[in-house]
Design a protein around this motif. Structure first.
Motif, mmCIF file in Angstrom:
data_model
loop_
_atom_site.group_PDB
_atom_site.id
_atom_site.type_symbol
_atom_site.label_atom_id
_atom_site.label_comp_id
_atom_site.label_asym_id
_atom_site.label_seq_id
_atom_site.Cartn_x
_atom_site.Cartn_y
_atom_site.Cartn_z
ATOM 1 N N HIS A 27 0.845 -1.200 0.000
ATOM 2 C CA HIS A 27 0.000 0.000 0.000
ATOM 3 C C HIS A 27 0.882 1.252 0.000
ATOM 4 N N ASP A 28 0.510 2.245 -0.794
ATOM 5 C CA ASP A 28 1.207 3.534 -0.818
ATOM 6 C C ASP A 28 0.306 4.546 -0.090
ATOM 7 N N LEU A 29 0.488 4.678 1.208
ATOM 8 C CA LEU A 29 -0.441 5.508 2.000
ATOM 9 C C LEU A 29 -0.408 6.978 1.598
ATOM 10 N N ASP A 30 0.766 7.480 1.146
ATOM 11 C CA ASP A 30 0.809 8.877 0.695
ATOM 12 C C ASP A 30 -0.125 9.061 -0.497
ATOM 13 N N ALA A 31 -0.080 8.095 -1.404
ATOM 14 C CA ALA A 31 -0.934 8.202 -2.597
ATOM 15 C C ALA A 31 -2.413 8.052 -2.227
ATOM 16 N N PHE A 32 -2.706 7.326 -1.148
ATOM 17 C CA PHE A 32 -4.108 7.228 -0.703
ATOM 18 C C PHE A 32 -4.679 8.632 -0.483
ATOM 19 N N LEU A 33 -3.843 9.482 0.148
ATOM 20 C CA LEU A 33 -4.353 10.814 0.519
ATOM 21 C C LEU A 33 -4.803 11.606 -0.708
ATOM 22 N N ASP A 34 -4.129 11.373 -1.849
ATOM 23 C CA ASP A 34 -4.519 12.080 -3.075
ATOM 24 C C ASP A 34 -5.859 11.584 -3.623
ATOM 25 N N HIS A 35 -6.293 10.415 -3.180
ATOM 26 C CA HIS A 35 -7.540 9.849 -3.716
ATOM 27 C C HIS A 35 -8.748 10.119 -2.819
ATOM 28 N N ILE A 36 -8.478 10.657 -1.639
ATOM 29 C CA ILE A 36 -9.572 10.918 -0.692
ATOM 30 C C ILE A 36 -10.133 12.321 -0.945
ATOM 31 N N ASP A 37 -11.444 12.431 -1.043
ATOM 32 C CA ASP A 37 -12.052 13.759 -1.175
ATOM 33 C C ASP A 37 -13.297 13.839 -0.304
ATOM 34 N N GLU A 38 -14.105 14.888 -0.491
ATOM 35 C CA GLU A 38 -15.241 15.078 0.417
ATOM 36 C C GLU A 38 -16.315 14.001 0.243
ATOM 37 N N ASN A 39 -16.219 13.214 -0.847
ATOM 38 C CA ASN A 39 -17.208 12.146 -1.039
ATOM 39 C C ASN A 39 -16.696 10.770 -0.591
ATOM 40 N N THR A 40 -15.508 10.737 -0.017
ATOM 41 C CA THR A 40 -14.977 9.443 0.422
ATOM 42 C C THR A 40 -15.677 9.013 1.711
ATOM 43 N N GLY A 41 -16.258 7.826 1.660
ATOM 44 C CA GLY A 41 -16.943 7.301 2.845
ATOM 45 C C GLY A 41 -16.046 6.360 3.640
ATOM 46 N N VAL A 42 -15.335 5.484 2.933
ATOM 47 C CA VAL A 42 -14.529 4.462 3.606
ATOM 48 C C VAL A 42 -13.196 4.276 2.889
ATOM 49 N N VAL A 43 -12.148 4.147 3.687
ATOM 50 C CA VAL A 43 -10.834 3.762 3.180
ATOM 51 C C VAL A 43 -10.544 2.377 3.760
ATOM 52 N N PHE A 44 -10.173 1.443 2.906
ATOM 53 C CA PHE A 44 -9.826 0.109 3.404
ATOM 54 C C PHE A 44 -8.316 -0.055 3.348
ATOM 55 N N ILE A 45 -7.706 -0.386 4.478
ATOM 56 C CA ILE A 45 -6.304 -0.799 4.410
ATOM 57 C C ILE A 45 -6.169 -2.162 5.094
ATOM 58 N N ALA A 46 -5.330 -2.991 4.523
ATOM 59 C CA ALA A 46 -5.137 -4.336 5.087
ATOM 60 C C ALA A 46 -3.668 -4.490 5.425
ATOM 61 N N SER A 47 -3.402 -4.894 6.658
ATOM 62 C CA SER A 47 -2.014 -5.081 7.069
ATOM 63 C C SER A 47 -1.947 -6.241 8.048
ATOM 64 N N PRO A 48 -1.328 -7.364 7.665
ATOM 65 C CA PRO A 48 -0.848 -7.673 6.328
ATOM 66 C C PRO A 48 -1.999 -7.771 5.318
ATOM 67 N N ASN A 49 -1.636 -7.488 4.078
ATOM 68 C CA ASN A 49 -2.636 -7.497 3.017
ATOM 69 C C ASN A 49 -2.683 -8.862 2.330
ATOM 70 N N ASN A 50 -3.850 -9.200 1.841
ATOM 71 C CA ASN A 50 -4.039 -10.366 0.989
ATOM 72 C C ASN A 50 -4.428 -9.823 -0.381
ATOM 73 N N PRO A 51 -3.825 -10.194 -1.475
ATOM 74 C CA PRO A 51 -2.970 -11.369 -1.673
ATOM 75 C C PRO A 51 -1.464 -11.114 -1.620
ATOM 76 N N THR A 52 -1.010 -9.960 -1.174
ATOM 77 C CA THR A 52 0.432 -9.714 -1.286
ATOM 78 C C THR A 52 1.223 -10.186 -0.064
ATOM 79 N N GLY A 53 0.614 -10.135 1.116
ATOM 80 C CA GLY A 53 1.351 -10.460 2.352
ATOM 81 C C GLY A 53 2.114 -9.272 2.895
ATOM 82 N N THR A 54 2.068 -8.151 2.183
ATOM 83 C CA THR A 54 2.801 -6.940 2.585
ATOM 84 C C THR A 54 2.130 -6.295 3.794
ATOM 85 N N TRP A 55 2.870 -5.463 4.492
ATOM 86 C CA TRP A 55 2.353 -4.857 5.716
ATOM 87 C C TRP A 55 2.783 -3.404 5.810
#
Ligand SMILES: Cc1ncc(COP(=O)(O)O)c(C=O)c1O
Length: 378
Positions: free
Chosen positions: A155-183
């Motif tokens: 996940h690129d959390l900095d880039a998440f911020l560029d995608h959030i606007d006043e209509n964003t209801g939910v942000v999903f982050i998974a740590s560790p994530n499936n299917p990558t296993g990254t955290w």
């Protein structure tokens, strides 16, 4: 004339494909007539269910089965008390689900809808777009970190911020994530929570949290006191080996739990599952054994794959995703004929990657032998 059924199904549904689960063992038995099969395709616990659950199940059959004509305790009182005590949180801030998928979906139904958007990473868990599009919300996929990054495909959390606007209801982050296993590093999650507008719900999906090394594991419990918009989800499906019984839960603020409970099916967790989950929670030996064995086997499997020149995505979960260096779906199909079920990641737009659950030592050996014989022929 009216509308056709096709037109009645809303736009979000038209853009969806049904979730493709790992192939069930019985399907492969039927299709290929094989008798010896190992399944490393759904990140289940290779050691089965916690022994305390087996005992609780037997005890239930003896003493509790005569009450099965009654509805379950819809409030899940006893299990919620135990979960609350485990996390030192008020029971009214625990919401039970029929698996954590259920609480993911409930959260989407409360906070998303037409005109709203859900933000999540490329290569994130496939259920996020499903639950968002099911309520006709827009989905915004944030490009993941590149294959050469320190946390490839993460996940690129900095880039998440560029995608959030006043209509964003939910942000999903998974740590560790499936299917990558990254955290994600705890500091990075905390900084993210501080930056996201307080009216945007952040789901932190911790389905694989127990498999993380102690030094990397965040203490999300403390964040729940500071961030009313945080939804932490956990499951009994992985470390407790209860995937077939379907229990998960969310830890949230009291306000969020109240909203989710307004739309929750009244009896979403069944009586047997409630009873068994309480036993599972108390089986600390099984959890410790599962964590320890997974860490050893994961490291050895990663070494074996690397020794074959196959590049692994770093994982702190109970699976490893690796690059086959060729289209992975044919490799997956050929492995089925060897009696080994893994997961090709074409549907996640990783067409050359396979995901394999970390099995027992024996299962991992069978998997490697099957992989060798398939790759030799390729
Ligand atoms: C990241 C992630 N979250 C949630 C789940 C849902 O699991 P369950 O509904 O069994 O709790 C899974 C299952 O594979 C998962 O990989």
């Amino acid at each position: 004339m009216g509308k056709s059924l096709n037109e009645q199904a809303h736009a979000g549904i038209h853009g969806l494909h049904a979730y493709v689960p790992g192939k069930p063992i019985d399907d492969l038995k039927r299709e290929l007539g094989l008798t010896s099969i190992i399944k490393l395709a759904s990140n289940e616990n290779p050691f089965g269910v916690a022994p305390a659950v087996t005992r609780a199940f037997a005890e239930f059959l003896e003493k509790g089965a005569s009450d099965l004509h009654r509805y379950p305790d819809g409030g899940g009182y006893a299990l919620k008390q135990d979960i609350a005590a485990r996390h030192a949180i008020e029971p009214e801030r625990v919401t039970l689900g029929n698996g954590s998928n259920d609480v993911l979906e409930l959260t989407a139904r409360v906070f998303l809808g037409p005109g709203k958007n859900a933000v999540f990473s490329q290569y994130a868990f496939a259920v996020y777009p499903i639950v968002a599009q099911a309520v006709n919300a827009e989905v915004r996929e944030v490009p993941a970190l590149g294959p050469e990054a320190d946390m490839p495909y993460g996940h690129d959390l900095d880039a998440f911020l560029d995608h959030i606007d006043e209509n964003t209801g939910v942000v999903f982050i998974a740590s560790p994530n499936n299917p990558t296993g990254t955290w994600l590093a705890p500091d990075a999650i905390e900084a993210f929570l501080q930056t996201v507008p307080p009216g945007v719900v952040v789901v932190l999906d911790e389905a694989y949290l127990e498999y993380q090394a102690d030094s990397e594991r965040p203490d999300s419990r403390q964040w729940l006191e500071r961030f009313e918009n945080l939804v932490v989800t956990r499951t009994f499906s992985k470390i407790y080996g209860m995937a077939g019984l379907r229990v998960g839960y969310a830890l949230t603020s009291a306000a969020v739990a109240d909203w989710i409970n307004r739309i929750r099916q009244p009896f979403n967790v069944n009586t047997v599952a409630l009873h068994c989950a309480q036993a599972a929670l108390a089986d600390e030996d099984f959890v410790a054994y599962s964590i320890q064995t997974n860490a050893v086997q994961r490291a050895s499997l990663a070494d074996e794959l690397a020794a074959r020149g196959l590049r692994c995505v770093p994982s702190q979960a109970n699976f490893i995703t690796f690059d086959c260096g060729q289209p992975s779906t044919p490799v997956y199909r050929a492995m089925l004929h060897e009696g080994v079920i893994v997961r090709p990641l074409e549907s996640y737009a990783m067409p050359e990657h396979l995901r394999v659950t970390v099995g027992s030592q024996k299962e991992n050996q069978v998997f490697l032998a099957a992989l060798d014989s398939v790759l030799e022929r390729a």
